[in-house]
Design a protein around this motif. Structure first.
Motif, PDB file in Angstrom:
ATOM      1  N   PHE A  14      32.436  59.823  75.462  1.00 44.33           N
ATOM      2  CA  PHE A  14      31.137  59.388  75.975  1.00 44.33           C
ATOM      3  C   PHE A  14      30.919  57.898  75.722  1.00 44.33           C
ATOM      4  CE2 PHE A  14      26.727  58.360  74.943  1.00 44.33           C
ATOM      5  CZ  PHE A  14      26.088  58.675  76.139  1.00 44.33           C
ATOM      6  N   LEU A  15      31.093  57.474  74.478  1.00 46.09           N
ATOM      7  CA  LEU A  15      30.848  56.070  74.130  1.00 46.09           C
ATOM      8  C   LEU A  15      31.826  55.145  74.849  1.00 46.09           C
ATOM      9  CD1 LEU A  15      30.138  56.397  70.299  1.00 46.09           C
ATOM     10  CD2 LEU A  15      28.481  56.037  72.147  1.00 46.09           C
ATOM     11  N   GLY A  16      33.083  55.589  74.972  1.00 44.02           N
ATOM     12  CA  GLY A  16      34.067  54.768  75.676  1.00 44.02           C
ATOM     13  C   GLY A  16      33.721  54.589  77.131  1.00 44.02           C
ATOM     14  N   CYS A  17      33.134  55.617  77.738  1.00 42.99           N
ATOM     15  CA  CYS A  17      32.775  55.537  79.158  1.00 42.99           C
ATOM     16  C   CYS A  17      31.460  54.809  79.380  1.00 42.99           C
ATOM     17  CB  CYS A  17      32.720  56.936  79.773  1.00 42.99           C
ATOM     18  SG  CYS A  17      34.334  57.734  79.867  1.00 42.99           S
ATOM     19  N   VAL A  18      30.630  54.701  78.331  1.00 38.49           N
ATOM     20  CA  VAL A  18      29.449  53.841  78.435  1.00 38.49           C
ATOM     21  C   VAL A  18      29.903  52.404  78.657  1.00 38.49           C
ATOM     22  CG1 VAL A  18      27.518  52.829  77.141  1.00 38.49           C
ATOM     23  CG2 VAL A  18      27.889  55.298  77.116  1.00 38.49           C
ATOM     24  N   ALA A  19      30.949  52.028  77.934  1.00 45.52           N
ATOM     25  CA  ALA A  19      31.558  50.723  78.144  1.00 45.52           C
ATOM     26  C   ALA A  19      32.443  50.800  79.389  1.00 45.52           C
ATOM     27  CB  ALA A  19      32.375  50.334  76.909  1.00 45.52           C
ATOM     28  N   GLU A  20      33.261  49.776  79.597  1.00 49.43           N
ATOM     29  CA  GLU A  20      34.069  49.723  80.814  1.00 49.43           C
ATOM     30  C   GLU A  20      35.450  50.309  80.546  1.00 49.43           C
ATOM     31  OE1 GLU A  20      33.617  46.243  83.287  1.00 49.43           O
ATOM     32  OE2 GLU A  20      32.254  45.395  81.844  1.00 49.43           O
ATOM     33  N   GLY A  21      35.522  51.594  80.191  1.00 50.31           N
ATOM     34  CA  GLY A  21      36.790  52.147  79.743  1.00 50.31           C
ATOM     35  C   GLY A  21      37.294  53.338  80.506  1.00 50.31           C
ATOM     36  N   GLU A  22      38.186  53.127  81.475  1.00 52.27           N
ATOM     37  CA  GLU A  22      38.891  54.251  82.086  1.00 52.27           C
ATOM     38  C   GLU A  22      39.759  54.967  81.068  1.00 52.27           C
ATOM     39  OE1 GLU A  22      38.727  51.300  83.508  1.00 52.27           O
ATOM     40  OE2 GLU A  22      38.009  51.559  85.562  1.00 52.27           O
ATOM     41  N   SER A  23      40.233  54.207  80.059  1.00 48.38           N
ATOM     42  CA  SER A  23      41.118  54.805  79.069  1.00 48.38           C
ATOM     43  C   SER A  23      40.441  55.952  78.332  1.00 48.38           C
ATOM     44  CB  SER A  23      41.600  53.749  78.070  1.00 48.38           C
ATOM     45  OG  SER A  23      40.504  53.109  77.447  1.00 48.38           O
ATOM     46  N   ALA A  24      39.131  55.874  78.109  1.00 49.21           N
ATOM     47  CA  ALA A  24      38.412  56.947  77.424  1.00 49.21           C
ATOM     48  C   ALA A  24      38.405  58.212  78.269  1.00 49.21           C
ATOM     49  CB  ALA A  24      36.988  56.511  77.100  1.00 49.21           C
TER      50      ALA A  24
ATOM     51  N   TRP B   6      36.056  70.869  81.321  1.00 47.95           N
ATOM     52  CA  TRP B   6      34.731  70.546  81.860  1.00 47.95           C
ATOM     53  C   TRP B   6      33.908  69.732  80.869  1.00 47.95           C
ATOM     54  CZ3 TRP B   6      30.146  71.759  79.609  1.00 47.95           C
ATOM     55  CH2 TRP B   6      30.100  72.824  78.701  1.00 47.95           C
ATOM     56  N   GLN B   7      34.150  69.933  79.568  1.00 49.19           N
ATOM     57  CA  GLN B   7      33.450  69.147  78.565  1.00 49.19           C
ATOM     58  C   GLN B   7      33.897  67.685  78.607  1.00 49.19           C
ATOM     59  OE1 GLN B   7      34.529  71.382  75.054  1.00 49.19           O
ATOM     60  NE2 GLN B   7      32.625  72.564  75.109  1.00 49.19           N
ATOM     61  N   ALA B   8      35.203  67.479  78.831  1.00 49.97           N
ATOM     62  CA  ALA B   8      35.715  66.115  78.949  1.00 49.97           C
ATOM     63  C   ALA B   8      35.125  65.436  80.182  1.00 49.97           C
ATOM     64  CB  ALA B   8      37.240  66.139  79.032  1.00 49.97           C
ATOM     65  N   PHE B   9      35.075  66.152  81.302  1.00 51.27           N
ATOM     66  CA  PHE B   9      34.479  65.604  82.516  1.00 51.27           C
ATOM     67  C   PHE B   9      33.008  65.266  82.288  1.00 51.27           C
ATOM     68  CE2 PHE B   9      37.533  67.835  85.708  1.00 51.27           C
ATOM     69  CZ  PHE B   9      38.518  66.904  85.398  1.00 51.27           C
ATOM     70  N   LEU B  10      32.283  66.184  81.643  1.00 50.86           N
ATOM     71  CA  LEU B  10      30.851  65.970  81.424  1.00 50.86           C
ATOM     72  C   LEU B  10      30.594  64.772  80.520  1.00 50.86           C
ATOM     73  CD1 LEU B  10      27.957  66.940  81.894  1.00 50.86           C
ATOM     74  CD2 LEU B  10      28.218  68.433  79.884  1.00 50.86           C
ATOM     75  N   ALA B  11      31.384  64.646  79.435  1.00 51.01           N
ATOM     76  CA  ALA B  11      31.212  63.510  78.525  1.00 51.01           C
ATOM     77  C   ALA B  11      31.491  62.194  79.240  1.00 51.01           C
ATOM     78  CB  ALA B  11      32.138  63.660  77.320  1.00 51.01           C
ATOM     79  N   ALA B  12      32.544  62.173  80.071  1.00 49.68           N
ATOM     80  CA  ALA B  12      32.877  60.959  80.823  1.00 49.68           C
ATOM     81  C   ALA B  12      31.792  60.646  81.843  1.00 49.68           C
ATOM     82  CB  ALA B  12      34.230  61.122  81.514  1.00 49.68           C
ATOM     83  N   PHE B  13      31.301  61.672  82.531  1.00 50.87           N
ATOM     84  CA  PHE B  13      30.233  61.474  83.524  1.00 50.87           C
ATOM     85  C   PHE B  13      28.973  60.929  82.872  1.00 50.87           C
ATOM     86  CE2 PHE B  13      26.284  63.439  85.061  1.00 50.87           C
ATOM     87  CZ  PHE B  13      26.136  62.735  86.253  1.00 50.87           C
ATOM     88  N   LEU B  14      28.540  61.547  81.783  1.00 53.18           N
ATOM     89  CA  LEU B  14      27.317  61.103  81.123  1.00 53.18           C
ATOM     90  C   LEU B  14      27.453  59.678  80.587  1.00 53.18           C
ATOM     91  CD1 LEU B  14      26.308  64.360  79.191  1.00 53.18           C
ATOM     92  CD2 LEU B  14      25.247  63.411  81.265  1.00 53.18           C
TER      93      LEU B  14
END
Length: 202
Positions: free
Chosen positions: A18-28, A44-52
């Motif tokens: 989640f925090l990595g995707c708040v920033a500019e991180g495809e790697s997260a 689905w949890q990984a997708f949801l965390a990345a989406f949020l």
């Protein structure tokens, strides 16, 4: 040591995604998909965390541009490479810009600020940003998941059991470094382009 890393990822991995995707991180998002393939958490949890994370990050910078346009931090961001081009694209193709800005590394931050300063309404931005973030999370999460599948096929199940965490962290670091190099390259091109535009407008 591997067990300790495993427990840390189980407990805090989704928060890190989640925090990595708040920033500019495809790697997260990629790491989230990879760890989901390794069954550390559910896909689905990984997708949801990345989406949020993606949605929250873009919405945060949109809000900064909309409500704090004169704040010194926002004023500084408006001077970053690419801002003027982002603002021009927003005025010309607002829907397309909001939908695709997240995919241009190094432009998301200034793009969010530009969107906040533009005439794009809040409901319109929220809907378009939600669509863009969902597709982005699914895309890069799937890349990580497919990487995990391919890695197992190439080196066998022993890799998946004993070395997957260390390899995944190394891959994430490699992706982050590559993304930084790409972003640095495009930022330099944007600075040159902006300087050329300034001279042309004088």
């Amino acid at each position: 040591m591997t067990e300790a890393i495993h427990r840390l990822i189980e407990q805090y991995g989704l928060v890190a995604v989640f925090l990595g995707c708040v920033a500019e991180g495809e790697s997260a998002a990629i790491l989230g998909g990879f760890f989901a393939h390794q069954q550390i958490f559910v896909l689905w949890q990984a997708f949801l965390a990345a989406f949020l994370g993606a949605f929250a990050g873009d919405t945060f910078f949109f809000t900064l541009g909309r409500s704090f346009a004169d704040h010194p931090y926002v004023v500084g961001l408006r001077k970053r490479p690419g801002f003027r081009r982002a603002y021009r694209l927003l005025n010309t193709h607002p829907n397309i810009f909001v939908l695709t800005n997240r995919y241009v590394y190094g432009m998301r931050l200034v793009g969010g600020i530009a969107a906040g300063l533009s005439t794009v309404s809040v409901p319109r931005f929220v809907i378009l940003n939600a669509i863009s973030s969902a597709v982005w999370a699914a895309l890069f999460g799937t890349v990580g998941y497919v990487f995990g599948l391919g890695a197992e096929r190439m080196v066998g199940q022993a890799f998946a059991r004993h070395e997957r965490l260390l390899i995944a962290l190394a891959v994430g670091l490699g992706v982050a470094i590559l993304a930084w190099l790409v972003a640095h390259h495009f930022a330099r091109r944007e600075r040159v382009k902006d300087a050329s535009d300034d001279q042309a407008n004088r």
